[in-house]
Design an enzyme around this catalytic site. Structure first.
Site, short mmCIF file in Angstrom:
data_model
loop_
_atom_site.label_atom_id
_atom_site.label_comp_id
_atom_site.label_asym_id
_atom_site.label_seq_id
_atom_site.Cartn_x
_atom_site.Cartn_y
_atom_site.Cartn_z
N GLU A 138 0.82 -1.21 0.00
CA GLU A 138 0.00 0.00 0.00
C GLU A 138 0.85 1.26 0.00
O GLU A 138 1.94 1.27 0.57
CB GLU A 138 -0.82 0.05 1.30
CG GLU A 138 -1.85 -1.02 1.38
CD GLU A 138 -2.65 -0.94 2.68
OE1 GLU A 138 -2.51 0.04 3.42
OE2 GLU A 138 -3.40 -1.89 2.92
N CYS A 155 3.14 8.37 1.56
CA CYS A 155 3.52 7.35 2.54
C CYS A 155 3.71 6.03 1.79
O CYS A 155 2.80 5.59 1.09
CB CYS A 155 2.40 7.26 3.57
SG CYS A 155 2.60 5.92 4.72
N CYS A 195 5.18 -7.62 7.34
CA CYS A 195 6.19 -7.21 8.32
C CYS A 195 6.34 -8.32 9.35
O CYS A 195 5.36 -8.92 9.76
CB CYS A 195 5.74 -5.92 9.02
SG CYS A 195 6.96 -5.31 10.21
N CYS A 223 3.52 -6.24 15.51
CA CYS A 223 2.83 -5.43 16.52
C CYS A 223 1.33 -5.78 16.49
O CYS A 223 0.72 -5.77 15.41
CB CYS A 223 3.03 -3.94 16.23
SG CYS A 223 4.77 -3.48 16.09
N CYS A 239 -1.42 -3.57 14.69
CA CYS A 239 -1.14 -3.17 13.30
C CYS A 239 -1.60 -4.25 12.34
O CYS A 239 -1.23 -5.42 12.49
CB CYS A 239 0.36 -2.90 13.18
SG CYS A 239 0.92 -2.75 11.47
N CYS A 250 -1.85 1.61 8.32
CA CYS A 250 -0.92 0.61 7.83
C CYS A 250 -1.51 -0.78 7.57
O CYS A 250 -1.89 -1.48 8.50
CB CYS A 250 0.14 0.56 8.93
SG CYS A 250 1.51 -0.46 8.70
N1 SAH Z 1 7.38 -0.40 10.71
C1 SAH Z 1 7.63 0.99 10.87
C2 SAH Z 1 6.99 1.84 9.79
C3 SAH Z 1 5.63 1.46 9.32
S1 SAH Z 1 4.32 1.63 10.49
C4 SAH Z 1 7.21 1.45 12.25
O1 SAH Z 1 6.55 0.68 12.95
O2 SAH Z 1 7.58 2.55 12.61
C5 SAH Z 1 4.08 3.39 10.52
C6 SAH Z 1 3.37 3.90 11.77
O3 SAH Z 1 1.98 3.51 11.77
C7 SAH Z 1 3.98 3.34 13.05
O4 SAH Z 1 4.21 4.36 14.00
C8 SAH Z 1 2.90 2.39 13.49
O5 SAH Z 1 3.00 2.10 14.83
C9 SAH Z 1 1.64 3.09 13.07
N2 SAH Z 1 0.45 2.24 13.06
C10 SAH Z 1 0.37 0.93 12.74
N3 SAH Z 1 -0.89 0.46 12.90
C11 SAH Z 1 -1.63 1.50 13.34
C12 SAH Z 1 -3.00 1.64 13.70
N4 SAH Z 1 -3.85 0.61 13.64
N5 SAH Z 1 -3.43 2.85 14.12
C13 SAH Z 1 -2.56 3.91 14.17
N6 SAH Z 1 -1.26 3.83 13.85
C14 SAH Z 1 -0.78 2.63 13.44
FE1 SF4 Z 2 5.68 -3.76 11.41
FE2 SF4 Z 2 3.29 -2.64 11.77
FE3 SF4 Z 2 4.95 -2.95 13.84
FE4 SF4 Z 2 5.52 -1.13 11.93
S1 SF4 Z 2 3.76 -1.09 13.32
S2 SF4 Z 2 6.91 -2.63 12.89
S3 SF4 Z 2 4.71 -2.21 10.11
S4 SF4 Z 2 4.03 -4.60 12.63
#
Ligand code: SAH
Ligand code: SF4
Length: 385
Positions: free
Chosen positions: A103, A122, A129, A133, A136, A357
């Site tokens: 995306e 973005c 990944c 997390c 996410c 994300c």
């Molecule tokens: N993996 C990297 C970059 C991609 S995620 C990282 O984690 O920094 C980019 C941002 O989106 C991160 O700060 C992540 O924590 C946030 N993010 C992921 N899922 C989300 C959600 N459901 N709601 C809000 N922010 C989210």
């Molecule tokens: Fe990976 Fe999503 Fe965690 Fe970023 S927030 S490190 S994309 S699992």
């Protein structure tokens, strides 16, 4: 994978966006072409109206055809685009040659009395990944594969060449590029750094390093490499919790590089590069939004070149968590400001198009990309709002 005749499918041709100037020069020389063709090709490819090699009308027809045979115009096979916020936000799911999908999102911020108009793109660094997390959508879907430099650069080029039917329009002026789509960029550091250099190249898109941000969940050796190789690029660190017990639950990579090590690496980056580091903090109701977390976060981030960006959680389908209420976010922000930490609250763009994300990707998983695809640009268009 084999096709119906039992043959291995051919490796896809190299994508032109990844080809270095010396490699293209060698290719041109082998064809007996004059050296100035190199600049014509680089200039033509990065014109926002160019949709195919055939649009490079400054080149002789034979050379256009040879480029077509030797290279792919884009590493993205097709894209499905959704727009929201009255056209200010647009999201694409891109399908790559092997069927993997990633995306990217375009966000436009009109001029205000205090700031000029700006556009942020973005992009994704990996298909999926491995960090996992739990809040996410990308993390929940797991790891697919690393993206190539071309697959990273072509996401930016997708928005640089606005599809005729999308109504997104050409990004105005300078745009910012943030690695905040799918994937952990510093788990794909070689290719992400190469893509960053390509985006930065004045002969290509010429996006200034200061307009590029790499966001990481806290890969400490990657942060140190970034300082060595790309000190002008902005660093954002996804912290999301101020104590190790809670952070290990929200950002599992914390078990490998705990908060102390991540914040130390971020401080090294700030002091050696002279650039402010941002900490991303997703606000989850009743979990990480307490006064104790705020006080501990202020202790970690006060007194040096840091900045905290509070992001209301965009809950994934079936999520056990919800976003913190606005009043709680504001109270948390006040506590940080009282502790002398610069803080902003991020606006949530494109909720109705699953803009967080990996969310739109998850919704479309296992199904063909919807909509009719424009034969030349490969773009399907659906407008949501
Ligand atoms: N993996 C990297 C970059 C991609 S995620 C990282 O984690 O920094 C980019 C941002 O989106 C991160 O700060 C992540 O924590 C946030 N993010 C992921 N899922 C989300 C959600 N459901 N709601 C809000 N922010 C989210
Ligand atoms: Fe990976 Fe999503 Fe965690 Fe970023 S927030 S490190 S994309 S699992």
């Amino acid at each position: 994978m084999t096709d119906q005749l039992g043959l291995e499918p051919a490796e896809p041709k190299p994508a032109i966006s990844q080809l270095s100037a010396p490699s293209l020069a060698t290719w041109l020389e082998a064809r007996g072409e004059p050296a100035y063709r190199l600049h014509q090709i680089a200039g033509g490819i990065h014109r926002s109206q160019t949709r195919s090699f055939d649009d490079l009308r400054e080149l002789p027809g034979g050379l256009r055809a040879a480029l077509e045979r030797a290279f792919r115009f884009s590493s993205i096979e097709r894209s499905h685009v959704l727009t929201a916020d009255g056209g200010l936000t647009a999201k694409a799911v891109h399908e790559l040659a092997d069927g993997q999908r990633v995306e990217s999102v375009l966000m436009r911020y009109p001029a205000t009395r205090r700031s000029a108009a700006r556009t942020t793109i973005c992009i994704s660094s990996q298909a999926g990944c491995a960090v996992g997390c739990p809040f996410c959508a990308t993390g929940q879907a797991g790891f697919g594969r690393q993206l190539t430099p071309a697959e990273i650069v072509d996401q930016v080029l997708h928005w640089h060449r606005p599809p005729g039917t999308s109504g997104v329009g050409e990004p105005r002026g300078h745009y910012n590029v943030v690695f905040m789509g799918m994937g952990e960029p510093l788990n794909n550091a070689d290719r992400v750094f190469e893509a960053t250099r390509l985006l930065n190249d004045p002969a290509r898109l010429g996006i200034g390093a200061r307009h590029i941000t790499i966001s990481t969940s806290g890969v400490v050796p990657g942060i140190d490499r970034m300082l060595d190789e790309l000190p002008q690029v902005n660093l954002a660190v996804s912290l999301h919790a101020a104590t190790d017990a809670l952070r290990s639950e929200l950002v599992p990579i914390n078990r490998r590089w705990p908060i102390g090590a991540v914040v130390d690496a971020a401080r090294r980056f700030a002091s050696a590069s002279g650039r402010r580091v941002s900490f991303e903090y997703v606000m989850i109701d009743g979990l990480n939004d307490t006064p104790e977390q705020a006080a501990q976060l202020a202790r970690l981030t006060a007194g040096w070149m840091s900045h905290v960006n509070l992001i209301p959680l965009n809950p994934t389908p079936g999520s056990r968590w919800s976003g913190s209420p606005r009043t709680v976010i504001e109270r948390f922000a006040r506590a940080l400001r009282d502790g002398r930490v610069p803080v902003t609250i991020r606006d949530t763009r494109g909720r109705e198009i699953e803009a967080a994300c990996g969310q739109l990707h998850a919704q479309l998983a296992g199904r063909p990309l919807p909509g009719r695809h424009d034969a030349t640009s490969g773009v399907a268009q659906v407008t949501v709002a």
